[in-house]
Design an enzyme around this catalytic site. Structure first.
Site, PDB file in Angstrom:
ATOM      1  N   ASP A  12       0.846  -1.203   0.000  1.00 47.99           N
ATOM      2  CA  ASP A  12       0.000   0.000   0.000  1.00 47.99           C
ATOM      3  C   ASP A  12       0.876   1.246   0.000  1.00 47.99           C
ATOM      4  O   ASP A  12       1.658   1.459   0.943  1.00 47.99           O
ATOM      5  CB  ASP A  12      -0.895   0.032   1.255  1.00 47.99           C
ATOM      6  CG  ASP A  12      -2.065  -0.930   1.169  1.00 47.99           C
ATOM      7  OD1 ASP A  12      -2.209  -1.635   0.155  1.00 47.99           O
ATOM      8  OD2 ASP A  12      -2.845  -0.963   2.150  1.00 47.99           O
ATOM      9  N   LYS A  39      -6.726  -6.790   1.022  1.00 48.50           N
ATOM     10  CA  LYS A  39      -7.829  -7.226   1.886  1.00 48.50           C
ATOM     11  C   LYS A  39      -7.561  -8.615   2.466  1.00 48.50           C
ATOM     12  O   LYS A  39      -7.908  -8.900   3.616  1.00 48.50           O
ATOM     13  CB  LYS A  39      -9.145  -7.192   1.113  1.00 48.50           C
ATOM     14  CG  LYS A  39      -9.532  -5.764   0.745  1.00 48.50           C
ATOM     15  CD  LYS A  39     -10.842  -5.671   0.046  1.00 48.50           C
ATOM     16  CE  LYS A  39     -10.982  -4.334  -0.676  1.00 48.50           C
ATOM     17  NZ  LYS A  39     -10.826  -3.166   0.174  1.00 48.50           N
ATOM     18  N   ASN A  42      -4.788  -8.331   5.194  1.00 48.26           N
ATOM     19  CA  ASN A  42      -5.333  -7.637   6.371  1.00 48.26           C
ATOM     20  C   ASN A  42      -6.248  -8.560   7.177  1.00 48.26           C
ATOM     21  O   ASN A  42      -6.208  -8.583   8.413  1.00 48.26           O
ATOM     22  CB  ASN A  42      -6.142  -6.401   5.950  1.00 48.26           C
ATOM     23  CG  ASN A  42      -5.294  -5.353   5.252  1.00 48.26           C
ATOM     24  OD1 ASN A  42      -4.082  -5.319   5.415  1.00 48.26           O
ATOM     25  ND2 ASN A  42      -5.934  -4.486   4.473  1.00 48.26           N
ATOM     26  N   ASN A 180     -20.749  -4.560   3.185  1.00 46.94           N
ATOM     27  CA  ASN A 180     -21.120  -3.223   3.659  1.00 46.94           C
ATOM     28  C   ASN A 180     -22.387  -2.796   2.920  1.00 46.94           C
ATOM     29  O   ASN A 180     -22.909  -3.526   2.068  1.00 46.94           O
ATOM     30  CB  ASN A 180     -19.954  -2.234   3.504  1.00 46.94           C
ATOM     31  CG  ASN A 180     -19.571  -2.015   2.052  1.00 46.94           C
ATOM     32  OD1 ASN A 180     -20.389  -2.171   1.140  1.00 46.94           O
ATOM     33  ND2 ASN A 180     -18.321  -1.662   1.828  1.00 46.94           N
ATOM     34  N   ARG A 221     -23.270   3.731  11.486  1.00 47.78           N
ATOM     35  CA  ARG A 221     -24.577   3.223  11.956  1.00 47.78           C
ATOM     36  C   ARG A 221     -24.463   1.806  12.522  1.00 47.78           C
ATOM     37  O   ARG A 221     -25.465   1.158  12.828  1.00 47.78           O
ATOM     38  CB  ARG A 221     -25.600   3.280  10.824  1.00 47.78           C
ATOM     39  CG  ARG A 221     -25.950   4.731  10.461  1.00 47.78           C
ATOM     40  CD  ARG A 221     -27.200   4.807   9.634  1.00 47.78           C
ATOM     41  NE  ARG A 221     -27.043   4.216   8.324  1.00 47.78           N
ATOM     42  CZ  ARG A 221     -27.868   3.293   7.813  1.00 47.78           C
ATOM     43  NH1 ARG A 221     -28.897   2.873   8.487  1.00 47.78           N
ATOM     44  NH2 ARG A 221     -27.637   2.816   6.603  1.00 47.78           N
ATOM     45  N   GLY A 222     -23.221   1.288  12.639  1.00 40.57           N
ATOM     46  CA  GLY A 222     -23.032  -0.003  13.304  1.00 40.57           C
ATOM     47  C   GLY A 222     -23.111  -1.182  12.364  1.00 40.57           C
ATOM     48  O   GLY A 222     -22.749  -1.088  11.186  1.00 40.57           O
ATOM     49  N   ALA A 246      -8.591  -0.538   6.031  1.00 43.51           N
ATOM     50  CA  ALA A 246      -8.565  -1.840   6.733  1.00 43.51           C
ATOM     51  C   ALA A 246      -9.519  -1.917   7.913  1.00 43.51           C
ATOM     52  O   ALA A 246      -9.523  -2.922   8.632  1.00 43.51           O
ATOM     53  CB  ALA A 246      -7.151  -2.220   7.186  1.00 43.51           C
ATOM     54  N   ALA A 247     -10.375  -0.893   8.106  1.00 45.86           N
ATOM     55  CA  ALA A 247     -11.353  -0.986   9.208  1.00 45.86           C
ATOM     56  C   ALA A 247     -12.303  -2.172   8.964  1.00 45.86           C
ATOM     57  O   ALA A 247     -12.584  -2.955   9.877  1.00 45.86           O
ATOM     58  CB  ALA A 247     -12.142   0.308   9.321  1.00 45.86           C
ATOM     59  N   GLY A 248     -12.771  -2.297   7.721  1.00 41.81           N
ATOM     60  CA  GLY A 248     -13.672  -3.410   7.395  1.00 41.81           C
ATOM     61  C   GLY A 248     -12.972  -4.758   7.528  1.00 41.81           C
ATOM     62  O   GLY A 248     -13.560  -5.739   7.992  1.00 41.81           O
ATOM     63  N   ASP A 249     -11.713  -4.813   7.123  1.00 40.04           N
ATOM     64  CA  ASP A 249     -10.949  -6.072   7.229  1.00 40.04           C
ATOM     65  C   ASP A 249     -10.749  -6.458   8.700  1.00 40.04           C
ATOM     66  O   ASP A 249     -10.805  -7.635   9.062  1.00 40.04           O
ATOM     67  CB  ASP A 249      -9.582  -5.929   6.548  1.00 40.04           C
ATOM     68  CG  ASP A 249      -9.711  -5.575   5.073  1.00 40.04           C
ATOM     69  OD1 ASP A 249     -10.689  -6.029   4.439  1.00 40.04           O
ATOM     70  OD2 ASP A 249      -8.842  -4.856   4.555  1.00 40.04           O
ATOM     71  N   GLY A 284      -2.460   3.470   8.169  1.00 39.49           N
ATOM     72  CA  GLY A 284      -2.027   2.274   7.458  1.00 39.49           C
ATOM     73  C   GLY A 284      -3.046   1.158   7.540  1.00 39.49           C
ATOM     74  O   GLY A 284      -4.047   1.246   8.261  1.00 39.49           O
TER      75      GLY A 284
HETATM   76  O1  RIB Z   1      -9.321  -2.962   2.646  1.00 40.38           O
HETATM   77  C1  RIB Z   1      -8.150  -2.188   2.571  1.00 40.38           C
HETATM   78  C2  RIB Z   1      -7.229  -2.736   1.526  1.00 40.38           C
HETATM   79  O2  RIB Z   1      -7.829  -2.593   0.261  1.00 40.38           O
HETATM   80  C3  RIB Z   1      -5.910  -2.031   1.405  1.00 40.38           C
HETATM   81  O3  RIB Z   1      -4.937  -2.548   2.272  1.00 40.38           O
HETATM   82  C4  RIB Z   1      -5.567  -2.142  -0.065  1.00 40.38           C
HETATM   83  O4  RIB Z   1      -4.442  -2.898  -0.329  1.00 40.38           O
HETATM   84  C5  RIB Z   1      -6.821  -2.710  -0.727  1.00 40.38           C
HETATM   85  O5  RIB Z   1      -6.705  -4.040  -0.999  1.00 40.38           O
END
Ligand code: RIB
Length: 301
Positions: A12, A39, A42, A180, A221-222, A246-249, A284
């Site tokens: 990244d 993704k 992560n 999402n 919204r959770g 990477a919050a979702g990951d 990051g």
């Molecule tokens: O979900 C975040 C990721 O999406 C990043 O780390 C980027 O590499 C993309 O794959």
């Protein structure tokens, strides 16, 4: 039960900007930092930092060896990652704005060099009851899903980034669908309204895929869950975000580790919400993902 995450590994390149660059605009960024990401990577790191024994499968070029190091330091088994001589590691160009938002341009590189022979070799090490975690940043997903299903593996799909290839997948084989609200809308073929009840959207997705437990994340919204017998709702944890990458990951890895580790759905959702709240306060992708101990010790609400 073993967990296999078959997915992307990216370098990244994260640029800090005042605003996202527009059409025809040339913009000077304030900072460039290089992070481990993708993704797949992560989510493997989130699973491992949440305490789940995890194996990662995928491919990199020789320029991405440091990604293996980051996975190993988190405790992830990297023996199913191939290192290719003839192709570059996948990368992402990420703009990170003042308010913590991001936009991402991907270069697939080695992530798009997965072969059915590699998939066969990897899957032969797993058996019925093991769990396969997938996103949408590698090629050969239809083959991997079909073969894993034949072996009796449980399939977790996070269809991100969403595109038309998702509709060519054997979606009826999915046991857990993690989406999402934008992805939910694309799957349902309609826009998901901000005012719409998340549980109703999760129910509509479950109706569409009756074999799958659905976890819907809704940002501030959770999140909502529906598996046909149980529903659950989790509030978002409020923090000042500096980088949402990477919050979702992080949510995905901690949620899965929570339920696969024997916790209740509600406990897993709370753990995941807290973990992703911590992640957005750090810059990051992979380096922002906390450990389970950090999440448990964290005092945020
Ligand atoms: O979900 C975040 C990721 O999406 C990043 O780390 C980027 O590499 C993309 O794959």
């Amino acid at each position: 039960m073993k967990v296999l995450c078959f997915g992307s590994l990216n370098i990244d390149y994260t640029y800090r900007v005042d605003h996202f660059v527009g059409k025809g605009e040339t913009l000077l960024s304030q900072e460039l930092r290089t992070f481990s990401g993708g993704k797949g990577l992560n989510q493997s790191i989130a699973l491992a930092r949440a305490g789940m024994e995890t194996c990662h499968a995928g491919a990199i070029g020789e320029d991405g060896l440091f990604l293996l190091q980051e996975l190993r330091e988190a405790g992830v088994d990297t023996s199913c990652v191939d290192v290719r001589k003839d192709v570059r590691t996948g990368h992402a160009i990420i703009q990170n704005s003042r308010d913590g938002d991001n936009c991402i341009l991907l270069y697939g590189g080695a992530n798009q060099s997965i072969t059915t022979a590699q998939a066969d070799a990897v899957l032969s090490r797993f058996r019925a009851g093991d769990v396969l975690v997938l996103q949408n940043e590698i090629n050969e997903l239809p083959y991997i899903m079909t073969e894993a299903h034949h072996r009796g593996m449980k399939i977790v799909l996070n269809p991100s980034p969403m595109n038309e290839k998702i509709f060519a997948l054997p979606l009826e084989t999915v046991d857990y669908l993690l989406v999402n609200e934008v992805e939910a809308g694309q799957i349902l073929g309609r826009e998901v309204d901000k005012g719409e009840d998340g549980l109703a959207v999760a129910a509509a997705l479950h109706e569409r895929f009756p074999a799958a437990a659905v976890l819907l994340t809704l940002g501030e919204r959770g999140s909502c869950y529906d598996d046909g017998t149980r529903t659950a709702r989790q509030c978002a944890v409020r923090v000042r975000a500096v980088d949402t990458t990477a919050a979702g990951d992080t949510y995905t890895g901690f949620f899965l580790a929570g339920i696969l580790g024997g916790g209740s759905v509600s406990e897993a959702m709370e753990l995941a919400a807290r973990a992703s709240a911590i992640a957005v306060t750090r810059r990051g992708a992979a380096p922002s993902i906390p450990t389970r101990a950090e999440v448990l010790a964290w005092e945020g609400k």
